[in-house]
Design a protein around this motif. Sequence first.
Motif, PDB file in Angstrom:
ATOM      1  N   ASN A 134      -2.902  10.101   3.443  1.00  0.00           N
ATOM      2  CA  ASN A 134      -2.193   9.678   2.237  1.00  0.00           C
ATOM      3  C   ASN A 134      -0.788  10.255   2.108  1.00  0.00           C
ATOM      4  OD1 ASN A 134      -2.518   9.495  -1.276  1.00  0.00           O
ATOM      5  ND2 ASN A 134      -2.860   7.761   0.075  1.00  0.00           N
ATOM      6  N   SER A 135      -0.445  11.252   2.938  1.00  0.00           N
ATOM      7  CA  SER A 135       0.925  11.781   2.890  1.00  0.00           C
ATOM      8  C   SER A 135       1.681  11.587   4.197  1.00  0.00           C
ATOM      9  CB  SER A 135       0.918  13.282   2.521  1.00  0.00           C
ATOM     10  OG  SER A 135       0.602  13.452   1.144  1.00  0.00           O
ATOM     11  N   VAL A 136       0.988  11.310   5.296  1.00  0.00           N
ATOM     12  CA  VAL A 136       1.676  11.067   6.570  1.00  0.00           C
ATOM     13  C   VAL A 136       1.571   9.594   6.979  1.00  0.00           C
ATOM     14  CG1 VAL A 136       1.817  11.696   9.015  1.00  0.00           C
ATOM     15  CG2 VAL A 136       1.377  13.470   7.296  1.00  0.00           C
ATOM     16  N   GLU A 137       0.351   9.066   7.009  1.00  0.00           N
ATOM     17  CA  GLU A 137       0.188   7.670   7.437  1.00  0.00           C
ATOM     18  C   GLU A 137       1.031   6.689   6.620  1.00  0.00           C
ATOM     19  OE1 GLU A 137      -3.887   6.429   7.878  1.00  0.00           O
ATOM     20  OE2 GLU A 137      -3.329   4.519   8.763  1.00  0.00           O
ATOM     21  N   PRO A 138       1.190   6.863   5.307  1.00  0.00           N
ATOM     22  CA  PRO A 138       2.020   5.899   4.553  1.00  0.00           C
ATOM     23  C   PRO A 138       3.485   5.869   5.001  1.00  0.00           C
ATOM     24  CG  PRO A 138       0.608   7.123   3.061  1.00  0.00           C
ATOM     25  CD  PRO A 138       0.500   7.801   4.399  1.00  0.00           C
ATOM     26  N   GLN A 186       3.148   3.715   8.531  1.00  0.00           N
ATOM     27  CA  GLN A 186       2.781   2.306   8.375  1.00  0.00           C
ATOM     28  C   GLN A 186       3.980   1.350   8.253  1.00  0.00           C
ATOM     29  OE1 GLN A 186       0.762   1.480   4.735  1.00  0.00           O
ATOM     30  NE2 GLN A 186      -0.230  -0.381   5.492  1.00  0.00           N
ATOM     31  N   GLU A 217       4.494  -1.661  10.893  1.00  0.00           N
ATOM     32  CA  GLU A 217       4.481  -3.028  10.365  1.00  0.00           C
ATOM     33  C   GLU A 217       5.733  -3.786  10.814  1.00  0.00           C
ATOM     34  OE1 GLU A 217       3.149  -3.253   6.270  1.00  0.00           O
ATOM     35  OE2 GLU A 217       4.405  -5.017   5.982  1.00  0.00           O
ATOM     36  N   ASN A 250       6.455  -7.594  12.927  1.00  0.00           N
ATOM     37  CA  ASN A 250       7.569  -8.348  12.329  1.00  0.00           C
ATOM     38  C   ASN A 250       8.909  -8.083  13.017  1.00  0.00           C
ATOM     39  OD1 ASN A 250       6.320  -9.549   9.650  1.00  0.00           O
ATOM     40  ND2 ASN A 250       5.579  -7.451   9.770  1.00  0.00           N
ATOM     41  N   TRP A 295      14.250  -9.414   7.650  1.00  0.00           N
ATOM     42  CA  TRP A 295      13.997  -8.287   6.726  1.00  0.00           C
ATOM     43  C   TRP A 295      13.654  -7.025   7.502  1.00  0.00           C
ATOM     44  CZ3 TRP A 295       9.727  -5.235   6.505  1.00  0.00           C
ATOM     45  CH2 TRP A 295       8.534  -5.720   7.079  1.00  0.00           C
ATOM     46  N   LEU A 333      16.736  -5.357   8.898  1.00  0.00           N
ATOM     47  CA  LEU A 333      17.492  -4.706   7.829  1.00  0.00           C
ATOM     48  C   LEU A 333      16.816  -3.419   7.358  1.00  0.00           C
ATOM     49  CD1 LEU A 333      18.365  -7.909   5.744  1.00  0.00           C
ATOM     50  CD2 LEU A 333      20.013  -6.443   6.936  1.00  0.00           C
ATOM     51  N   ARG A 334      15.506  -3.406   7.360  1.00  0.00           N
ATOM     52  CA  ARG A 334      14.766  -2.288   6.790  1.00  0.00           C
ATOM     53  C   ARG A 334      14.484  -1.174   7.792  1.00  0.00           C
ATOM     54  NH1 ARG A 334      14.316   0.803   2.536  1.00  0.00           N
ATOM     55  NH2 ARG A 334      12.201   1.447   2.008  1.00  0.00           N
ATOM     56  N   ARG A 342      12.883   7.793   6.947  1.00  0.00           N
ATOM     57  CA  ARG A 342      11.883   8.361   6.039  1.00  0.00           C
ATOM     58  C   ARG A 342      10.729   8.983   6.831  1.00  0.00           C
ATOM     59  NH1 ARG A 342       9.707   4.700   1.651  1.00  0.00           N
ATOM     60  NH2 ARG A 342       9.299   6.681   0.647  1.00  0.00           N
ATOM     61  N   ARG A 391       9.502  12.998   6.964  1.00  0.00           N
ATOM     62  CA  ARG A 391       8.123  13.421   6.682  1.00  0.00           C
ATOM     63  C   ARG A 391       7.523  14.186   7.860  1.00  0.00           C
ATOM     64  NH1 ARG A 391       4.497  13.085   2.434  1.00  0.00           N
ATOM     65  NH2 ARG A 391       6.536  13.437   1.476  1.00  0.00           N
ATOM     66  N   GLN A 414       8.641  17.723   7.821  1.00  0.00           N
ATOM     67  CA  GLN A 414       7.903  18.585   6.894  1.00  0.00           C
ATOM     68  C   GLN A 414       6.584  19.052   7.515  1.00  0.00           C
ATOM     69  OE1 GLN A 414       8.105  15.610   3.707  1.00  0.00           O
ATOM     70  NE2 GLN A 414       9.066  17.155   2.400  1.00  0.00           N
ATOM     71  N   PRO A 418       3.024  21.615   1.537  1.00  0.00           N
ATOM     72  CA  PRO A 418       3.919  21.444   2.689  1.00  0.00           C
ATOM     73  C   PRO A 418       4.876  20.256   2.572  1.00  0.00           C
ATOM     74  CG  PRO A 418       1.646  21.792   3.399  1.00  0.00           C
ATOM     75  CD  PRO A 418       1.612  21.646   1.920  1.00  0.00           C
ATOM     76  N   PHE A 419       4.547  19.286   1.733  1.00  0.00           N
ATOM     77  CA  PHE A 419       5.396  18.103   1.622  1.00  0.00           C
ATOM     78  C   PHE A 419       6.259  18.125   0.355  1.00  0.00           C
ATOM     79  CE2 PHE A 419       1.526  17.020   4.006  1.00  0.00           C
ATOM     80  CZ  PHE A 419       2.118  16.774   5.239  1.00  0.00           C
ATOM     81  N   GLN A 424       5.363  18.144  -2.734  1.00  0.00           N
ATOM     82  CA  GLN A 424       4.858  17.193  -3.721  1.00  0.00           C
ATOM     83  C   GLN A 424       4.040  17.919  -4.796  1.00  0.00           C
ATOM     84  OE1 GLN A 424       4.318  13.442  -0.615  1.00  0.00           O
ATOM     85  NE2 GLN A 424       2.593  14.801  -0.870  1.00  0.00           N
ATOM     86  N   GLU A 433      -3.019  17.804  -2.240  1.00  0.00           N
ATOM     87  CA  GLU A 433      -3.538  16.444  -2.072  1.00  0.00           C
ATOM     88  C   GLU A 433      -4.478  16.115  -3.240  1.00  0.00           C
ATOM     89  OE1 GLU A 433      -2.822  13.889  -0.001  1.00  0.00           O
ATOM     90  OE2 GLU A 433      -1.286  15.091   0.986  1.00  0.00           O
ATOM     91  N   GLN A 439       1.739  -0.029  -2.297  1.00  0.00           N
ATOM     92  CA  GLN A 439       2.980   0.694  -2.010  1.00  0.00           C
ATOM     93  C   GLN A 439       4.145  -0.212  -1.550  1.00  0.00           C
ATOM     94  OE1 GLN A 439       2.667   3.307   1.317  1.00  0.00           O
ATOM     95  NE2 GLN A 439       4.408   4.579   0.723  1.00  0.00           N
ATOM     96  N   TRP A 464      16.623  -7.366   2.254  1.00  0.00           N
ATOM     97  CA  TRP A 464      15.323  -7.297   2.957  1.00  0.00           C
ATOM     98  C   TRP A 464      14.169  -7.377   1.971  1.00  0.00           C
ATOM     99  CZ3 TRP A 464      11.425  -3.883   2.039  1.00  0.00           C
ATOM    100  CH2 TRP A 464      11.749  -2.701   1.346  1.00  0.00           C
ATOM    101  N   LEU A 522      13.478 -10.929   0.920  1.00  0.00           N
ATOM    102  CA  LEU A 522      12.842 -11.680   2.005  1.00  0.00           C
ATOM    103  C   LEU A 522      11.371 -11.277   2.168  1.00  0.00           C
ATOM    104  CD1 LEU A 522      15.722 -11.454   4.651  1.00  0.00           C
ATOM    105  CD2 LEU A 522      14.903 -13.553   3.534  1.00  0.00           C
TER     106      LEU A 522
END
Lengths: 213, 213
Positions: free
Chosen positions: A105-109, A112, A116, A121, A126, A129-130, A137, A141, A144, B54-55, B57, B70, B112, B126, B129
Amino acid sequence: MITLITLKNVPPFAQGLVRDLRARWALEEAGIAYETRLLAPGEHKAAEHVALQPFGQVPVLQDGDLTLFESGAIVLHVAGKSEALLPADAAGRARAAAWVFAALNSVEPFIQPLTEIDLFNAGEEWAKLRRPAAEERLKARLGQLAARLEGRDWLEDRFTAGDLMMATVLRIPRHTELVTGHAVLGPYLARCEARPAFARALAGHMAAHVAAA
Amino acid sequence: MITLITLKNVPPFAQGLVRDLRARWALEEAGIAYETRLLAPGEHKAAEHVALQPFGQVPVLQDGDLTLFESGAIVLHVAGKSEALLPADAAGRARAAAWVFAALNSVEPFIQPLTEIDLFNAGEEWAKLRRPAAEERLKARLGQLAARLEGRDWLEDRFTAGDLMMATVLRIPRHTELVTGHAVLGPYLARCEARPAFARALAGHMAAHVAAA
């Protein structure tokens, strides 16, 4: 007897990443025997499987009368059976669980959005551009996480289910060198993957997923 | 004594969503007293806080000698202290944990991308789109969750920590009617939010976050 339900054939981009690997690795670390049931193409969307896994995903673990989904819950359930994956004390167990959640929940997001873009894609406007912001980002992460791991072998003072989960998450951006080329995270991931239980889990995982149709 | 560390001032778009709400709600359901420590603006990025989280948050929970981060791990830790949040049997506990993970790792990842577009990048090319696909993917995932909840009050046969976590995740897309306008999910979220413990948690949460600078 424990049964692990997962997919039979998966495309090459997913081989080595499907989340049953997490469950297999936990079971191998704990030294718990299990059998597998492999779903034929499309079967994970059928009503019979959705009754076990509401989102039509894998893996599902059956442990006697208990049917369990979500790889995080499966890993914690298996980990609860063996000190190979969790310390004996309650505080140590809670800290390991924190790292399991941190991986998911703090690394995989942050991983992803990049996968993606790159895997599904890459040709889209898009996505072009992204992509720079998504990569920045993720780098931040990962930085950290690396700060936590600098000078340590594991996230806590021994290998736990938290390292297992973090390693499987860090494997995901394998189409880049963001992890494998990182001075701290590269060796950390290699240390996790050097565990004999990981090798056995990966072998079983690949044997299932690369099976001829 | 339990201490919950969270932010003091947060902008309106985040008020009511910051993840300390999850910890507060769990503590209120369990009837466990706690005090809070509120971080001044920027303090969550300082070395002293990063040593705990560590993050950089929030929230962080301190329970005696245990420092836990977490929100998923915090909710499960608090839930383990009270049958208000988890059944007594091991299988029921594992199932509730599965729903905590499902909320964070199978539902929130579909929310998200939409909030990232709508709240932080609405004017970007982006984002325009990508938005239709992001909304369609979220609708499909919410449909799977709704199929599970149809005809049920809760995700399992009683309220658990899984419902608590799912409700806090379903609150996130509150700038749309995707949840609140949904025939199944709208009433489910309302049912969760009608719990007295939620009202107490939200009141404490808002009092902290809306405090004058």
